[in-house]
Design a protein around this motif. Structure first.
Motif, PDB file in Angstrom:
ATOM      1  N   GLU A 139     -60.694 -18.006  61.027  1.00  0.00           N
ATOM      2  CA  GLU A 139     -61.840 -17.263  60.484  1.00  0.00           C
ATOM      3  C   GLU A 139     -61.678 -15.757  60.633  1.00  0.00           C
ATOM      4  OE1 GLU A 139     -65.611 -19.190  61.525  1.00  0.00           O
ATOM      5  OE2 GLU A 139     -64.898 -20.586  59.997  1.00  0.00           O
ATOM      6  N   VAL A 180     -65.999 -17.710  44.224  1.00  0.00           N
ATOM      7  CA  VAL A 180     -67.159 -17.682  45.113  1.00  0.00           C
ATOM      8  C   VAL A 180     -68.180 -18.736  44.684  1.00  0.00           C
ATOM      9  CG1 VAL A 180     -66.860 -15.273  45.747  1.00  0.00           C
ATOM     10  CG2 VAL A 180     -68.267 -15.876  43.754  1.00  0.00           C
ATOM     11  N   TYR A 228     -71.724 -10.527  48.447  1.00  0.00           N
ATOM     12  CA  TYR A 228     -70.899 -11.673  48.846  1.00  0.00           C
ATOM     13  C   TYR A 228     -71.027 -11.827  50.361  1.00  0.00           C
ATOM     14  CZ  TYR A 228     -68.866 -10.754  44.286  1.00  0.00           C
ATOM     15  OH  TYR A 228     -68.698 -10.548  42.938  1.00  0.00           O
ATOM     16  N   TYR A 250     -69.699 -14.291  53.982  1.00  0.00           N
ATOM     17  CA  TYR A 250     -68.854 -15.340  54.562  1.00  0.00           C
ATOM     18  C   TYR A 250     -68.759 -15.128  56.068  1.00  0.00           C
ATOM     19  CZ  TYR A 250     -64.982 -12.057  55.264  1.00  0.00           C
ATOM     20  OH  TYR A 250     -64.204 -11.020  55.706  1.00  0.00           O
ATOM     21  N   GLN A 297     -58.154 -17.117  53.649  1.00  0.00           N
ATOM     22  CA  GLN A 297     -59.519 -17.657  53.581  1.00  0.00           C
ATOM     23  C   GLN A 297     -59.563 -19.092  54.091  1.00  0.00           C
ATOM     24  OE1 GLN A 297     -61.463 -16.980  49.779  1.00  0.00           O
ATOM     25  NE2 GLN A 297     -62.784 -18.753  50.080  1.00  0.00           N
ATOM     26  N   ARG A 300     -62.583 -21.739  54.255  1.00  0.00           N
ATOM     27  CA  ARG A 300     -63.899 -21.078  54.304  1.00  0.00           C
ATOM     28  C   ARG A 300     -64.508 -20.889  52.926  1.00  0.00           C
ATOM     29  NH1 ARG A 300     -62.907 -15.748  57.646  1.00  0.00           N
ATOM     30  NH2 ARG A 300     -60.782 -16.085  56.890  1.00  0.00           N
ATOM     31  N   GLN A 301     -65.835 -20.922  52.907  1.00  0.00           N
ATOM     32  CA  GLN A 301     -66.546 -20.680  51.655  1.00  0.00           C
ATOM     33  C   GLN A 301     -67.063 -19.254  51.624  1.00  0.00           C
ATOM     34  OE1 GLN A 301     -69.442 -23.853  52.160  1.00  0.00           O
ATOM     35  NE2 GLN A 301     -68.389 -25.049  50.600  1.00  0.00           N
ATOM     36  N   VAL A 302     -66.960 -18.638  50.446  1.00  0.00           N
ATOM     37  CA  VAL A 302     -67.543 -17.313  50.248  1.00  0.00           C
ATOM     38  C   VAL A 302     -68.687 -17.482  49.252  1.00  0.00           C
ATOM     39  CG1 VAL A 302     -67.148 -14.937  49.495  1.00  0.00           C
ATOM     40  CG2 VAL A 302     -65.314 -16.207  50.631  1.00  0.00           C
TER      41      VAL A 302
END
Ligand code: 1SD
Ligand code: ZN
Length: 268
Positions: free
Chosen positions: A27, A38, A203, A205, A258, A261-263
């Motif tokens: 992360e 996204v 955005y 995250y 990334q 992970r979700q953005v």
């Protein structure tokens, strides 16, 4: 930012993990944000308190050797500005502001937006009010919230700035040497650093500090709108010097992966 930082250099940022193990962990930030990847989502808007109140003290801006930064004083009502909403479940109090830049145009931002690296990135670092020290906040995944603003150079004079950015960019000429400080003689609000930015379009995250110790403790909110900086002001960052008296340039960390992970993208 209150604590004594151990030394690090941007020249060997790919080796930070040897001294700071978290820099090799999960992360990590920054990342490349692309509008095609996204997740559009109906997140609550960011809600700001105290952002339009004058600070009760003048800012003391300093050259820390890694960046130019200042601690956030309380406002005239005695509290620091704070933010909630977006990915934030709690209130986060603004503690510090600093910048990342390059050595020429099209270089300098930490986050990439749609494949593009911008000229400058400003970070407004907030601490979750349920933690009482920076140390404690860094040890928790919901410890910090950073609001990031990207800047792109424009060929006009700096007349479009409101007080705030004007004071900060102007003070750079006084901050050439490591450890030097300058106090611009004007009271400002934190909100003036965001100019007329669309605060509803961002955005977000889960990530980390982009400097050692790289703690995975930051809920990142990167505004989609890019602010202008005059071509007369951007080079003022390039004249600063580090603790060795050498040019303080390219203080942006390389992109991190990334992974899973979700953005998220919130639009107004
Ligand atoms: O580089 C800053 C560092 O100076 C400090 O402010 C830290 C917060 O503890 O944040 C990082 S960053 O991730 O905002 N670049
Ligand atoms: Zn930063």
């Amino acid at each position: 930012f209150g604590t004594v930082e151990r030394k690090f250099s941007y020249v060997d940022s790919t080796k930070w993990h040897e001294t700071f193990p978290l820099c090799g962990g999960a992360e990590q930030s920054p990342i490349a944000i692309s509008r095609h990847k996204v997740i559009p989502i109906g997140l609550p808007p960011l809600q700001f308190a105290g952002y339009d109140e004058l600070f009760q003290d003048l800012l003391r801006i300093q050259n820390s050797g890694h960046t130019v930064n200042f601690s956030i004083p309380p406002t005239v009502f005695g509290e620091r500005p704070s933010v909630t909403g977006g990915l934030l479940q709690d209130f986060y109090e603004a503690r510090e502001v600093h910048f990342h830049w390059g050595s020429q145009q099209s270089k300098g931002s930490e986050h990439l937006l749609n494949g593009r690296r911008y000229d400058l990135e400003m970070h407004i670092v907030h601490r979750n009010t349920k933690y009482s020290t920076t140390e404690e906040a860094r040890n928790n995944t919901d410890g910090l919230a950073v609001l990031a603003v990207l800047f792109k150079v424009v060929r006009t004079g700096p007349s479009f700035y409101q007080p705030g950015l004007t004071e900060i960019f102007g003070s750079l000429l006084h901050l050439g040497d490591f450890n030097s400080t300058y106090v611009p003689p004007v009271l400002i609000t934190l909100g003036s650093l965001l100019s007329n930015l669309d605060r509803g379009n961002f955005y977000c995250y889960k990530g980390s500090l982009t400097t050692p110790p790289c703690s995975p403790s930051v809920l990142w909110h990167v505004f989609a709108e890019v602010l202008p900086i005059s071509h007369q002001d951007l080079p003022k960052f390039w004249q600063l010097r580090n603790r060795h008296g050498r040019p303080l340039l390219n203080n942006f960390r390389p992109l991190q992966s990334q992974e899973t992970r979700q953005v998220f993208h919130r639009r107004p």
